[in-house]
Write a protein that holds these residues in place. Structure first.
Motif, mmCIF file in Angstrom:
data_model
loop_
_atom_site.group_PDB
_atom_site.id
_atom_site.type_symbol
_atom_site.label_atom_id
_atom_site.label_comp_id
_atom_site.label_asym_id
_atom_site.label_seq_id
_atom_site.Cartn_x
_atom_site.Cartn_y
_atom_site.Cartn_z
ATOM 1 N N SER A 17 0.832 -1.206 0.000
ATOM 2 C CA SER A 17 0.000 0.000 0.000
ATOM 3 C C SER A 17 0.865 1.255 0.000
ATOM 4 C CB SER A 17 -0.897 0.033 1.248
ATOM 5 O OG SER A 17 -1.787 -1.055 1.274
ATOM 6 N N ARG A 19 0.082 5.796 0.176
ATOM 7 C CA ARG A 19 -0.896 6.880 0.249
ATOM 8 C C ARG A 19 -0.273 8.131 -0.341
ATOM 9 N NH1 ARG A 19 -5.584 7.944 3.018
ATOM 10 N NH2 ARG A 19 -6.018 10.137 3.520
ATOM 11 N N TYR A 59 -14.249 6.034 -9.997
ATOM 12 C CA TYR A 59 -12.945 5.384 -10.139
ATOM 13 C C TYR A 59 -12.807 4.749 -11.518
ATOM 14 C CZ TYR A 59 -12.663 5.666 -5.042
ATOM 15 O OH TYR A 59 -12.622 6.115 -3.732
ATOM 16 N N VAL A 63 -8.915 0.305 -10.952
ATOM 17 C CA VAL A 63 -8.538 0.530 -9.553
ATOM 18 C C VAL A 63 -9.704 0.377 -8.584
ATOM 19 C CG1 VAL A 63 -6.729 2.126 -10.331
ATOM 20 C CG2 VAL A 63 -8.905 3.044 -9.490
ATOM 21 N N ARG A 66 -9.704 -1.074 -4.881
ATOM 22 C CA ARG A 66 -8.338 -1.058 -4.353
ATOM 23 C C ARG A 66 -7.881 0.342 -3.944
ATOM 24 N NH1 ARG A 66 -4.219 -2.200 -7.546
ATOM 25 N NH2 ARG A 66 -5.222 -1.508 -9.486
ATOM 26 N N PHE A 67 -8.360 1.349 -4.655
ATOM 27 C CA PHE A 67 -7.963 2.725 -4.380
ATOM 28 C C PHE A 67 -9.128 3.485 -3.754
ATOM 29 C CE2 PHE A 67 -4.477 3.347 -7.874
ATOM 30 C CZ PHE A 67 -3.850 2.188 -7.444
ATOM 31 N N LEU A 80 -4.996 9.927 -2.041
ATOM 32 C CA LEU A 80 -5.317 8.692 -2.737
ATOM 33 C C LEU A 80 -4.679 7.547 -1.967
ATOM 34 C CD1 LEU A 80 -6.705 7.595 -5.348
ATOM 35 C CD2 LEU A 80 -4.417 7.541 -6.366
ATOM 36 N N MET A 82 -3.892 3.786 -1.821
ATOM 37 C CA MET A 82 -3.741 2.729 -2.822
ATOM 38 C C MET A 82 -3.376 1.432 -2.110
ATOM 39 S SD MET A 82 -1.697 4.857 -5.775
ATOM 40 C CE MET A 82 -0.211 5.020 -4.782
ATOM 41 N N LEU A 85 -1.595 -3.105 -4.367
ATOM 42 C CA LEU A 85 -0.943 -2.562 -5.556
ATOM 43 C C LEU A 85 -0.413 -3.665 -6.463
ATOM 44 C CD1 LEU A 85 0.784 0.456 -3.861
ATOM 45 C CD2 LEU A 85 -0.677 0.613 -5.887
ATOM 46 N N ASP A 89 0.220 -0.726 -11.748
ATOM 47 C CA ASP A 89 -0.054 0.593 -11.167
ATOM 48 C C ASP A 89 1.170 1.497 -11.207
ATOM 49 O OD1 ASP A 89 -1.935 -1.175 -8.682
ATOM 50 O OD2 ASP A 89 -2.741 -0.044 -10.394
ATOM 51 N N TYR A 93 2.002 9.799 -10.852
ATOM 52 C CA TYR A 93 0.651 10.190 -10.456
ATOM 53 C C TYR A 93 0.580 11.708 -10.296
ATOM 54 C CZ TYR A 93 -0.689 5.345 -9.716
ATOM 55 O OH TYR A 93 -1.000 4.015 -9.908
#
Length: 112
Positions: A17, A19, A59, A63, A66-67, A80, A82, A85, A89, A93
């Motif tokens: 994960s 963020r 979304y 994703v 998952r996001f 965001l 995430m 992963l 991905d 971003y």
């Protein structure tokens, strides 16, 4: 000129994960949307998630589940989260608010 500060990217193993956060130097309370986009290797920039002023959230299919995008108007931030992963991905971003205020881009790399 609006300043944008993105943070939280990096290298993570698959199923891990990360963020991402984006802080704007201007109020976003009246922004019709706050969104995250990404640009992967050899791929055009694509919309990942958008949080609209009316509270609705959308979304990309890739994703969903998952996001999670979140918007904090009091702090002028959009984040965001995430999870789960995948290598797909991996991308740069970007956060964005209208009319065309973009973050500088932050690299996310997912190793398999």
């Amino acid at each position: 000129q609006v300043q944008v500060r993105e943070s939280g990217g990096g290298l993570v193993q698959a199923v891990g994960s990360l963020r991402l956060s984006c802080e704007f130097s201007t109020s976003i309370v009246s922004s019709t949307y706050a969104a995250w986009f990404r640009e992967g290797p050899g791929v055009q920039r694509e919309l990942v998630a958008v949080a609209k002023r009316d509270g609705s959230i959308t979304y990309a299919d890739s994703v969903k589940g998952r996001f999670t995008i979140s918007r904090d108007n009091a702090k002028n931030t959009v984040s965001l989260q995430m999870d789960s992963l995948k290598s797909g991905d991996t991308a740069v971003y970007y956060c964005k608010i209208p009319p065309a205020i973009w973050g500088q881009g932050i690299q996310v790399t997912v190793s398999s």
